[in-house]
Structures are given as C-alpha cells and as structure tokens.
Design a protein around this motif. Structure first.
Motif, short mmCIF file in Angstrom:
data_model
loop_
_atom_site.label_atom_id
_atom_site.label_comp_id
_atom_site.label_asym_id
_atom_site.label_seq_id
_atom_site.Cartn_x
_atom_site.Cartn_y
_atom_site.Cartn_z
N TYR A 134 -1.56 -2.36 3.10
CA TYR A 134 -2.75 -1.52 3.27
C TYR A 134 -3.32 -1.06 1.93
CZ TYR A 134 -5.92 2.02 5.10
OH TYR A 134 -7.04 2.77 5.40
N ASN A 135 -2.46 -0.74 0.97
CA ASN A 135 -2.95 -0.28 -0.33
C ASN A 135 -3.75 -1.38 -1.04
OD1 ASN A 135 -1.94 2.31 -0.15
ND2 ASN A 135 0.02 1.77 -1.06
N GLU A 136 -3.29 -2.62 -0.91
CA GLU A 136 -4.04 -3.74 -1.50
C GLU A 136 -5.40 -3.87 -0.83
OE1 GLU A 136 -0.72 -6.99 -2.85
OE2 GLU A 136 -0.93 -6.60 -0.70
N TYR A 137 -5.42 -3.67 0.48
CA TYR A 137 -6.68 -3.73 1.22
C TYR A 137 -7.64 -2.63 0.76
CZ TYR A 137 -9.82 -2.81 5.18
OH TYR A 137 -10.93 -2.57 5.96
N VAL A 138 -7.13 -1.40 0.62
CA VAL A 138 -7.96 -0.28 0.18
C VAL A 138 -8.54 -0.56 -1.21
CG1 VAL A 138 -7.92 2.15 -0.53
CG2 VAL A 138 -6.83 1.46 1.60
N ASN A 139 -7.70 -1.06 -2.12
CA ASN A 139 -8.17 -1.37 -3.48
C ASN A 139 -9.23 -2.46 -3.46
OD1 ASN A 139 -6.49 0.55 -4.65
ND2 ASN A 139 -4.82 -0.90 -4.97
N PHE A 140 -9.03 -3.46 -2.61
CA PHE A 140 -10.01 -4.54 -2.49
C PHE A 140 -11.36 -3.98 -2.01
CE2 PHE A 140 -12.37 -7.63 -0.02
CZ PHE A 140 -12.37 -8.75 -0.83
N VAL A 141 -11.30 -3.13 -0.98
CA VAL A 141 -12.53 -2.56 -0.42
C VAL A 141 -13.23 -1.69 -1.46
CG1 VAL A 141 -13.46 -1.00 1.33
CG2 VAL A 141 -11.73 -2.70 1.96
N LYS A 142 -12.48 -0.87 -2.19
CA LYS A 142 -13.08 -0.03 -3.23
C LYS A 142 -13.78 -0.87 -4.28
CE LYS A 142 -9.94 3.97 -3.05
NZ LYS A 142 -8.84 4.67 -3.78
N THR A 143 -13.14 -1.96 -4.68
CA THR A 143 -13.68 -2.81 -5.74
C THR A 143 -14.91 -3.57 -5.30
OG1 THR A 143 -11.47 -3.09 -6.67
CG2 THR A 143 -13.13 -4.71 -7.32
#
Length: 204
Positions: free
Chosen positions: A181-190
C-alpha cells in the motif's frame, strides 16, 4: 506489470479515475489477484486469492478479481478499508501452459499446476490449482504439493500412487508483480499530485 498493482489498489480503494495506457491491455490471459496482510512486521499472511483460468482482458480482469479476491474469498472475512495500509497485492498473469507427462513432471518454484482427476470413491471429477509460488513458500516437495492440492480439490479418500497416477496435470508459469500500500500511495502522490482518498481511512 507495475500498473497491475496500481489498478488493483485503485479498484479496492475506490480510485477509479486513472487512465490506463492502452498498450497495457493487449491480449487476454488467465490471471489471479492475491492479497496478503503484514502484521507487526511478520511474514505476510494470505488474506484473499481468487482468479480465473479462462483468458480475460488484463485491465478489466484485474479490476474484477481485485474486488472478488478482497470481498468474496470464502476462507476469509471481506477486507475492510482500515486494513489497506497493511495490505500487499500480487497480480499474476498465467502463461506457458503445457500438458505434463505425469503428476511428477513439474518443478517446485517454477511451475504452477492444475490437476484434474476422477474421485474413485464417488466417481466425481475434481480439479484444483496452485500458483507457482505456493509450493515453494510452503516448503513442499512435488508429492507433498500434489497431495495437498488433491485435498484442496475436495478429495477425502486415501492418497497413494494408484490415486496419484489418475491425475492429469497441466503446468504453467506466471508473470507477477507485487506492490504494498505504501508503494501505491507514493505512486499516486508522484503521478497524480495527491494521496488517494479512501472512505474509512485517515489520510497519510
């Protein structure tokens, strides 16, 4: 395949506004979506896994089975929004199907397997599958994996070579990608400029 993880998390979190590159949806393949949950830093535990052995369009297939595996795997209660931060998803595209010479003609850690056989006690056809990583993760031998899969298929009788030799086995391989989930959140933010907004979950 990284997009596969994003599609799956987008679907379960309710973020449907992402444009998927058209090239990603080329072809139709059997596919699976697996959810695991990490608790207190321990090894991730299975939280849901459902897919299809019939070819599906990749994007719609991932969307459908993201929800099905999260909410309708009868082995587990439905995944709740509050669990998202501890979740890890793996999307698998199944390829290279081959008819095996026997139930022994496959390699742990390389092949997924589909078994089909007739239950001698009830004259009922049974079938089941394990994805390529299952036997290796469990530390099983080829025979241990076969015996476990026969139980998964619903066979409750004695397992011996006579019964094993009735098996018709198909082996396959998979292309997979895992995202937490953290990788997903970082991807979405970027890529989208803001963290995903999920009902029932506090923003990071």
């Amino acid at each position: 395949m990284g997009d596969g993880g994003v599609i799956v998390f987008d679907t379960i979190s309710g973020s449907y506004n992402r444009q998927v590159p058209p090239a990603f949806d080329e072809g139709q393949h059997p596919l699976f979506v697996t959810w695991k949950k990490v608790v207190n830093g321990y090894e991730p535990r299975l939280r849901g896994c459902i897919g299809t052995l019939s070819p599906r369009g990749i994007v719609n297939g991932f969307k459908d089975y993201a929800l099905t595996s999260a909410l309708r795997d009868h082995r587990f209660p439905p995944i709740q929004a509050k669990e998202l931060p501890s979740l890890q998803c793996t999307v698998s595209i199944l390829t290279n199907y081959e008819n095996a010479a026997s139930h022994l003609d496959w390699e742990v850690g390389k092949h997924g397997i589909i078994i089909e056989f007739t239950d001698p006690d009830y004259n009922t056809k049974r079938s089941a599958t394990y994805l390529p990583d299952v036997a290796a993760q469990e530390g099983w031998t080829v025979i241990e994996a076969i015996d476990s899969l026969m139980r998964k298929a619903g066979y409750n009788g004695t397992i011996n070579d006579s019964v094993r030799n009735r098996i018709r086995l198909t082996r396959y391989q998979s292309t997979l990608f895992t995202m937490d989930y953290n990788e997903y959140v970082n991807f979405v933010k970027t890529t989208r400029g803001a963290a995903p907004s999920v009902v029932g979950l506090k923003a990071h």
